[in-house]
Design a protein around this motif. Sequence first.
Motif, PDB file in Angstrom:
ATOM      1  N   LEU A 205       0.346  -0.749   0.127  1.00  0.00           N
ATOM      2  CA  LEU A 205      -0.395  -0.296  -0.206  1.00  0.00           C
ATOM      3  C   LEU A 205       1.135   0.909  -0.045  1.00  0.00           C
ATOM      4  N   GLU A 206       0.647   2.295  -0.826  1.00  0.00           N
ATOM      5  CA  GLU A 206       0.829   3.377  -0.793  1.00  0.00           C
ATOM      6  C   GLU A 206       0.962   4.533  -0.225  1.00  0.00           C
ATOM      7  N   VAL A 207       1.921   4.305   0.975  1.00  0.00           N
ATOM      8  CA  VAL A 207       2.140   4.891   2.780  1.00  0.00           C
ATOM      9  C   VAL A 207       1.595   6.768   2.122  1.00  0.00           C
ATOM     10  N   ALA A 208       2.159   7.591   1.824  1.00  0.00           N
ATOM     11  CA  ALA A 208       1.825   8.663   1.190  1.00  0.00           C
ATOM     12  C   ALA A 208       0.033   9.404   0.269  1.00  0.00           C
ATOM     13  N   SER A 209      -0.085   8.052  -0.310  1.00  0.00           N
ATOM     14  CA  SER A 209      -1.394   8.429  -0.331  1.00  0.00           C
ATOM     15  C   SER A 209      -2.723   8.567   0.956  1.00  0.00           C
ATOM     16  N   TYR A 210      -2.421   8.460   1.857  1.00  0.00           N
ATOM     17  CA  TYR A 210      -3.206   8.234   3.041  1.00  0.00           C
ATOM     18  C   TYR A 210      -2.989   9.651   3.642  1.00  0.00           C
ATOM     19  N   PRO A 211      -4.110   9.700   5.074  1.00  0.00           N
ATOM     20  CA  PRO A 211      -3.537  10.819   5.814  1.00  0.00           C
ATOM     21  C   PRO A 211      -2.808  10.202   6.938  1.00  0.00           C
ATOM     22  N   VAL A 212      -2.554  11.470   7.321  1.00  0.00           N
ATOM     23  CA  VAL A 212      -1.140  10.769   8.288  1.00  0.00           C
ATOM     24  C   VAL A 212      -1.340  10.069   9.775  1.00  0.00           C
ATOM     25  N   GLU A 213      -2.428  10.134   9.990  1.00  0.00           N
ATOM     26  CA  GLU A 213      -3.709   9.576  11.825  1.00  0.00           C
ATOM     27  C   GLU A 213      -3.649   8.036  10.934  1.00  0.00           C
ATOM     28  N   VAL A 214      -3.488   7.762   9.934  1.00  0.00           N
ATOM     29  CA  VAL A 214      -3.781   6.333   8.989  1.00  0.00           C
ATOM     30  C   VAL A 214      -2.240   5.818   8.626  1.00  0.00           C
ATOM     31  N   ALA A 215      -1.078   6.829   8.276  1.00  0.00           N
ATOM     32  CA  ALA A 215      -0.382   5.960   7.591  1.00  0.00           C
ATOM     33  C   ALA A 215       0.348   5.234   9.060  1.00  0.00           C
ATOM     34  N   PRO A 216       0.028   4.959   9.859  1.00  0.00           N
ATOM     35  CA  PRO A 216       1.288   4.274  10.579  1.00  0.00           C
ATOM     36  C   PRO A 216       0.156   2.720  10.530  1.00  0.00           C
ATOM     37  N   LEU A 217      -1.403   2.771  10.618  1.00  0.00           N
ATOM     38  CA  LEU A 217      -1.868   1.647  10.504  1.00  0.00           C
ATOM     39  C   LEU A 217      -1.564   0.720   8.895  1.00  0.00           C
ATOM     40  N   VAL A 218      -1.579   1.425   7.901  1.00  0.00           N
ATOM     41  CA  VAL A 218      -1.430   1.606   6.462  1.00  0.00           C
ATOM     42  C   VAL A 218       0.255   0.857   6.909  1.00  0.00           C
ATOM     43  N   ASN A 219       1.499   1.463   7.056  1.00  0.00           N
ATOM     44  CA  ASN A 219       2.359   0.681   7.332  1.00  0.00           C
ATOM     45  C   ASN A 219       3.121  -0.539   8.117  1.00  0.00           C
ATOM     46  N   ASP A 220       1.812  -0.793   9.179  1.00  0.00           N
ATOM     47  CA  ASP A 220       1.912  -1.716   9.654  1.00  0.00           C
ATOM     48  C   ASP A 220       1.017  -2.963   8.888  1.00  0.00           C
ATOM     49  N   ILE A 221       0.107  -2.457   8.055  1.00  0.00           N
ATOM     50  CA  ILE A 221      -0.394  -2.823   7.189  1.00  0.00           C
ATOM     51  C   ILE A 221       0.603  -4.060   5.660  1.00  0.00           C
ATOM     52  N   ASN A 222       1.363  -2.889   5.705  1.00  0.00           N
ATOM     53  CA  ASN A 222       2.170  -3.058   4.375  1.00  0.00           C
ATOM     54  C   ASN A 222       3.483  -4.816   5.212  1.00  0.00           C
ATOM     55  N   THR A 223       3.674  -3.790   6.926  1.00  0.00           N
ATOM     56  CA  THR A 223       4.967  -5.069   6.754  1.00  0.00           C
ATOM     57  C   THR A 223       3.938  -6.346   7.630  1.00  0.00           C
ATOM     58  N   LEU A 224       3.040  -6.647   7.826  1.00  0.00           N
ATOM     59  CA  LEU A 224       2.170  -7.797   8.150  1.00  0.00           C
ATOM     60  C   LEU A 224       1.857  -8.590   6.814  1.00  0.00           C
ATOM     61  N   MET A 225       1.523  -8.076   5.997  1.00  0.00           N
ATOM     62  CA  MET A 225       1.362  -8.680   4.630  1.00  0.00           C
ATOM     63  C   MET A 225       2.254  -9.889   3.926  1.00  0.00           C
ATOM     64  N   ASP A 226       3.752  -8.568   3.649  1.00  0.00           N
ATOM     65  CA  ASP A 226       5.097  -8.431   4.012  1.00  0.00           C
ATOM     66  C   ASP A 226       5.476 -10.263   4.748  1.00  0.00           C
ATOM     67  N   ARG A 227       5.209  -9.715   5.713  1.00  0.00           N
ATOM     68  CA  ARG A 227       5.796 -10.858   6.795  1.00  0.00           C
ATOM     69  C   ARG A 227       4.802 -12.625   6.368  1.00  0.00           C
ATOM     70  N   ASN A 228       3.171 -12.151   6.142  1.00  0.00           N
ATOM     71  CA  ASN A 228       2.290 -13.048   5.880  1.00  0.00           C
ATOM     72  C   ASN A 228       3.069 -13.522   4.206  1.00  0.00           C
ATOM     73  N   ARG A 229       3.407 -12.967   3.383  1.00  0.00           N
ATOM     74  CA  ARG A 229       3.993 -13.771   2.005  1.00  0.00           C
ATOM     75  C   ARG A 229       5.195 -14.258   2.287  1.00  0.00           C
ATOM     76  N   ASP A 230       5.416 -13.751   3.087  1.00  0.00           N
ATOM     77  CA  ASP A 230       7.202 -14.790   3.281  1.00  0.00           C
ATOM     78  C   ASP A 230       6.787 -15.816   3.777  1.00  0.00           C
ATOM     79  N   ILE A 231       6.047 -16.520   5.135  1.00  0.00           N
ATOM     80  CA  ILE A 231       5.338 -17.333   5.765  1.00  0.00           C
ATOM     81  C   ILE A 231       4.814 -18.357   4.540  1.00  0.00           C
ATOM     82  N   MET A 232       4.342 -17.828   3.531  1.00  0.00           N
ATOM     83  CA  MET A 232       3.216 -18.464   2.830  1.00  0.00           C
ATOM     84  C   MET A 232       4.475 -19.365   1.936  1.00  0.00           C
ATOM     85  N   ARG A 233       5.184 -18.497   1.755  1.00  0.00           N
ATOM     86  CA  ARG A 233       5.653 -18.847   0.800  1.00  0.00           C
ATOM     87  C   ARG A 233       7.813 -20.003   1.063  1.00  0.00           C
TER      88      ARG A 233
END
Length: 450
Positions: A205-233
């Motif tokens: 997800l592109e963090v810059a396209s979200y308000p600053v209040e939502v940006a930390p959540l977007v970062n966490d989702i990106n991290t979670l998705m990357d981790r989940n992707r690595d686990i599945m692979r």
Amino acid sequence: MTSLRARAVTGGILWAVAIIVLGLAGVSSYVTSQTQARFIEVLETRHSQAIVAVSNNSDSANDLVRAIGDLVYQVPFSGQYWQVETDTGAIYASPSLDEERLPRPFGLSQERQRREFTGPNGEPVFAIGQWVPVRNGAMWYVQVASSLRSFEEDQAVLRNTLLTAFTFVSFVGVLGALTQVAVVLQPLNKLRQDVSGRWEQEDGLEVASYPVEVAPLVNDINTLMDRNRDIMRRSRRQAADLAHAIKTPSAIMRNELENLKIEGMDVQDAVDALDRLDAQLKRSFARMRADGTDATVGVATELDTALGRMERAFNALARNEGKIFKATYAKGLRVRMDQSDFEEVTGNLLDNALKWAASEVRLDVAETADGQIMLTIADDGPGIPKEEIAKATQSGQRLDTSMPGTGLGLAIAHDLIHAYGGKILLSKDDRLGGLAIHMRLPFASAKRSD
């Protein structure tokens, strides 16, 4: 489940209503006090005018009616009255009182007296009276009164006007609250849609396209998705490595059993057991691959390629057996499923259909009204009785032992298809009369990112 939208809308509406109610009460109280003050001010002015008229006409009291000549005093029971009483008890009154009289004064004080009482026709009246000296040294009581009914009617009209105005303000306030909530929650709606879109794309997800209040959540989702992707692979790789490691011992055992069979030993039970072991392992590895697939990052299968390859292969197999194979599918369709898994499932089901068919197997693929892909494999074989259909997708259920196999083909297909969010249904085919296998798979609408 608590809704942010519901909480925000409810809070905004309650806050708006509270402000409006308090504002209405405050404005209504203020306007009422101002109106009351204006009412008394007008009455005091009329009282002062009456005192002046009495002072100028005390020598000829009969001229008082002409001196206090306001038209509101001429109409009987108009709600506006005056009355003058001398210290000898003589009373002079406005024509508006007709035969009625206002209450007599209390004492002889020259202070202004204000009082409320029931006047002519039983209406509430507010009066101002005062003893004033006249030219001959006598004291006369000058009293003016005004009906409170008109004041109360004016108050009711004012309240209705204020209520209408504040109702409109309430409507605008609620509409504004709904609009504000929609604007505030729009980034969250966008986030939900973007997260859903990760089925079709691999990028984060592109963090810059979200308000600053939502940006930390977007970062966490990106991290979670990357981790989940690595686990599945890693899970897929481990399943593939484990399958490869077991294949060699299984092949060795199968060769040894074959040698023993050549030597005349009865090893059929052992061969059957090994077949079932291989099938069970195949099913388990298939489930592990499906559970560890990259489905969340855009796996997709081009049906033109996969089905084209299968059509050529099964056309040849059907000709060799003296049977007919027909495939019908639209161009450009894509399913959200790994290509190797799709080909394994479809290939096994087509092979099973060809094995049981009397003369014909059909494969039909179409897009459903709800945006899914429906694959139907039908044959003109004996089919499966209704009461046996549920067993067909269960592990280890062979419904007929007259044909070679493990009875796990449908079970493996069922597991893999459900792992990708699809469904598999069995029924009798109305056209060919044999078994019809319906596979509903998610449609992949976008090209996978490179």
